[in-house]
Motif scaffolding. Structure first.
Motif, PDB file in Angstrom:
ATOM      1  N   GLY A  85      24.452  26.411  37.293  1.00  0.00           N
ATOM      2  CA  GLY A  85      23.578  27.354  36.976  1.00  0.00           C
ATOM      3  C   GLY A  85      23.930  28.844  36.124  1.00  0.00           C
ATOM      4  N   TRP A  86      22.974  29.465  35.383  1.00  0.00           N
ATOM      5  CA  TRP A  86      23.276  31.067  35.290  1.00  0.00           C
ATOM      6  C   TRP A  86      23.447  32.035  36.456  1.00  0.00           C
ATOM      7  N   ASP A  87      23.011  31.775  37.410  1.00  0.00           N
ATOM      8  CA  ASP A  87      23.438  32.438  38.649  1.00  0.00           C
ATOM      9  C   ASP A  87      25.215  32.412  38.668  1.00  0.00           C
ATOM     10  N   ASP A  88      25.709  30.565  38.185  1.00  0.00           N
ATOM     11  CA  ASP A  88      27.010  30.968  38.741  1.00  0.00           C
ATOM     12  C   ASP A  88      27.730  31.489  37.588  1.00  0.00           C
ATOM     13  N   LEU A  89      26.951  30.919  36.256  1.00  0.00           N
ATOM     14  CA  LEU A  89      27.761  31.610  34.695  1.00  0.00           C
ATOM     15  C   LEU A  89      27.775  33.127  34.832  1.00  0.00           C
ATOM     16  N   ARG A  90      26.791  33.361  35.182  1.00  0.00           N
ATOM     17  CA  ARG A  90      26.819  35.483  35.088  1.00  0.00           C
ATOM     18  C   ARG A  90      27.725  36.038  35.560  1.00  0.00           C
ATOM     19  N   LEU A  91      28.395  36.774  34.989  1.00  0.00           N
ATOM     20  CA  LEU A  91      30.014  37.245  34.864  1.00  0.00           C
ATOM     21  C   LEU A  91      29.896  38.920  36.307  1.00  0.00           C
ATOM     22  N   THR A  92      30.610  38.457  37.316  1.00  0.00           N
ATOM     23  CA  THR A  92      30.528  39.441  38.368  1.00  0.00           C
ATOM     24  C   THR A  92      31.261  40.735  37.825  1.00  0.00           C
ATOM     25  N   PRO A  93      30.706  41.602  37.996  1.00  0.00           N
ATOM     26  CA  PRO A  93      31.585  43.423  37.485  1.00  0.00           C
ATOM     27  C   PRO A  93      32.981  43.222  37.701  1.00  0.00           C
ATOM     28  N   GLU A  94      33.872  42.435  38.429  1.00  0.00           N
ATOM     29  CA  GLU A  94      34.992  41.985  38.148  1.00  0.00           C
ATOM     30  C   GLU A  94      35.899  41.552  37.880  1.00  0.00           C
ATOM     31  N   GLU A  95      34.510  40.637  36.809  1.00  0.00           N
ATOM     32  CA  GLU A  95      35.280  39.441  35.284  1.00  0.00           C
ATOM     33  C   GLU A  95      34.799  40.769  34.500  1.00  0.00           C
ATOM     34  N   MET A  96      33.720  40.820  34.769  1.00  0.00           N
ATOM     35  CA  MET A  96      33.608  41.759  33.387  1.00  0.00           C
ATOM     36  C   MET A  96      34.452  43.047  33.338  1.00  0.00           C
ATOM     37  N   ARG A  97      34.961  43.439  34.041  1.00  0.00           N
ATOM     38  CA  ARG A  97      36.722  44.788  33.596  1.00  0.00           C
ATOM     39  C   ARG A  97      37.507  44.063  33.216  1.00  0.00           C
ATOM     40  N   GLY A  98      37.640  42.316  33.878  1.00  0.00           N
ATOM     41  CA  GLY A  98      39.339  41.836  33.834  1.00  0.00           C
ATOM     42  C   GLY A  98      39.063  41.284  32.430  1.00  0.00           C
ATOM     43  N   ILE A  99      37.303  41.053  31.235  1.00  0.00           N
ATOM     44  CA  ILE A  99      37.416  40.869  30.016  1.00  0.00           C
ATOM     45  C   ILE A  99      37.845  41.942  29.098  1.00  0.00           C
ATOM     46  N   SER A 100      37.183  43.154  29.697  1.00  0.00           N
ATOM     47  CA  SER A 100      37.419  44.303  29.146  1.00  0.00           C
ATOM     48  C   SER A 100      39.150  44.258  28.755  1.00  0.00           C
ATOM     49  N   SER A 101      39.543  45.005  29.945  1.00  0.00           N
ATOM     50  CA  SER A 101      41.129  45.046  30.534  1.00  0.00           C
ATOM     51  C   SER A 101      42.139  43.646  28.793  1.00  0.00           C
ATOM     52  N   LEU A 102      41.411  42.286  28.729  1.00  0.00           N
ATOM     53  CA  LEU A 102      42.533  41.419  27.909  1.00  0.00           C
ATOM     54  C   LEU A 102      42.282  41.257  26.784  1.00  0.00           C
ATOM     55  N   ASN A 128      41.687  27.045  22.549  1.00  0.00           N
ATOM     56  CA  ASN A 128      41.830  28.733  23.570  1.00  0.00           C
ATOM     57  C   ASN A 128      42.639  29.233  22.662  1.00  0.00           C
ATOM     58  N   ARG A 129      40.834  30.920  23.074  1.00  0.00           N
ATOM     59  CA  ARG A 129      42.008  32.129  22.522  1.00  0.00           C
ATOM     60  C   ARG A 129      42.599  32.655  24.044  1.00  0.00           C
ATOM     61  N   ARG A 130      41.971  34.773  23.171  1.00  0.00           N
ATOM     62  CA  ARG A 130      42.055  35.045  24.868  1.00  0.00           C
ATOM     63  C   ARG A 130      41.141  34.414  25.553  1.00  0.00           C
ATOM     64  N   ILE A 131      40.805  33.850  26.856  1.00  0.00           N
ATOM     65  CA  ILE A 131      40.249  33.595  27.726  1.00  0.00           C
ATOM     66  C   ILE A 131      40.876  34.474  28.961  1.00  0.00           C
ATOM     67  N   TYR A 132      39.488  34.682  30.535  1.00  0.00           N
ATOM     68  CA  TYR A 132      39.978  35.644  31.373  1.00  0.00           C
ATOM     69  C   TYR A 132      39.898  34.082  32.084  1.00  0.00           C
ATOM     70  N   PRO A 133      41.137  33.877  32.913  1.00  0.00           N
ATOM     71  CA  PRO A 133      40.380  32.761  34.111  1.00  0.00           C
ATOM     72  C   PRO A 133      39.564  33.284  35.100  1.00  0.00           C
ATOM     73  N   ARG A 134      38.635  32.372  34.947  1.00  0.00           N
ATOM     74  CA  ARG A 134      37.631  32.601  35.957  1.00  0.00           C
ATOM     75  C   ARG A 134      37.607  31.948  37.192  1.00  0.00           C
ATOM     76  N   ALA A 135      38.474  31.903  38.172  1.00  0.00           N
ATOM     77  CA  ALA A 135      39.437  31.911  39.470  1.00  0.00           C
ATOM     78  C   ALA A 135      37.775  31.062  40.079  1.00  0.00           C
ATOM     79  N   SER A 136      36.953  32.024  41.045  1.00  0.00           N
ATOM     80  CA  SER A 136      35.476  31.230  41.551  1.00  0.00           C
ATOM     81  C   SER A 136      35.303  30.055  40.658  1.00  0.00           C
TER      82      SER A 136
END
Length: 337
Positions: free
Chosen positions: A183-200, A14-22
């Protein structure tokens, strides 16, 4: 000495990983069933998700990297025996190796092997089968994994990570709710997750540039990370500029998707990229080929960056970055013909 350090059974670091709580919560819910099947496009974060989930939930794990050699089903028995030695109660060393003597009764061997393996593991274990699509639908391997899931005790799970949905070999498990699909609909990053990864990743992009990157990434994790790494903004109007061309990203699409198809199919797929979205009839008329429909269906079914929207008429579309790649490849192709 052969041990758990073998790449075949080594868990990714594991490296810099954004935790996907949902998604962690969705995995917790799915774990009520013995088997969990996680499928999505290459680079959609399947391996990262399950690896970070294991760390967050502190679950005992046996990791198995599937490859083309697994048509020899003796492999999985041998490697899981090695992997289990580190975490088992000691009885894993007593597991039998699969030999030609068992060819006449593979189901019986699989049942006895996995029951013994599970009895040797601590509670709350998870066996991960990564890159399952590399087994290429091998019937014997499917039968082994189907049995592995079928005989799981309540205190353990098997998670399959694949680009493809479960084959018909797993229909009974799905029908009996013993195999849950993410599936892919679940794995697709949400806007909040994309912003979280950008911040990380401590992105220095201005807001307008970040919004553009997130929009064209369209929830695809690998695309987002690539764009964050290789884009900067034009200081005059914050327009994203790719500092390293598209070679890396386009090379990824070529290696993982397009170049694996035969030349006629490649040409049809490139032509289809001329349309931002298409019905089956539109695809057939554009390419003047009935194969266009079967190719679109196959690419959608196998998570090759084709989405299907069930409107009044089924509508297909390519992922925006994949379409950019296809149009670039088409231009190059036409320039040389």
């Amino acid at each position: 000495k052969l041990d758990e350090s073998l790449a075949k059974i080594a868990r990714p670091r594991n490296r810099r990983i954004y935790p996907r709580a949902s998604l962690f919560a969705k995995l917790d819910h799915a774990a009520a069933a013995p088997g969990i099947w996680i499928c999505g496009p290459p680079g959609s974060g399947k391996t990262t998700l399950i690896s970070s989930y294991l760390q967050a939930r502190n679950r005992t794990c046996l990791w198995y990297q599937v490859d083309g050699h697994d048509s020899d089903i003796a492999n999985i028995y041998w490697y899981l025996r090695i992997a289990a030695k580190k975490v088992s109660h000691g009885s894993a060393t007593d597991l039998d190796n699969y030999t030609s003597a068992y060819h006449g009764s593979p189901d019986i061997f699989a049942t006895r092997y996995f029951e013994s393996l599970y009895a040797s593991l601590p509670p709350n274990f998870l066996i991960v089968l990564d890159d399952y699509h590399l087994a290429e639908g091998d019937a014997a391997f499917d039968a082994v994994i189907e049995k592995a899931i079928a005989v799981l005790p309540r205190h353990g799970n098997v998670a399959v990570l694949s680009r493809e949905q479960p084959s018909p070999a797993f229909c009974r498990l799905r029908g009996n709710e013993m195999l849950q699909l993410i599936g892919w609909d679940d794995l697709r990053l949400t806007p909040e997750e994309m912003r979280g990864i950008s911040s990380l990743r401590q992105s220095k992009h201005p807001e307008s540039c970040l919004k553009h990157i997130e929009a064209i990434s369209d929830g695809w994790a690998a695309g987002l990370i690539f764009k964050l790494q290789h884009n900067h903004s034009d200081s005059s109007d914050d327009i994203p500029v790719n500092t390293n061309g598209h070679e890396g990203l386009f090379g990824y699409f070529a290696n993982e998707v397009l170049d694996k198809q035969e030349p006629e199919s490649q040409t049809i797929v490139m032509q289809l990229a001329l349309l931002p979205a298409m019905t089956q009839d539109m695809a057939r008329r554009l390419t003047d080929s009935d194969r266009a429909i079967s190719i679109l269906k196959w690419m959608h079914r196998n998570n090759n960056f084709v989405e299907l929207h069930e409107l009044e008429l089924p509508m297909y579309r390519f992922h925006p970055l994949f379409r950019d790649f296809l149009l670039d490849r088409l231009r190059r192709h036409l320039a040389t013909t």
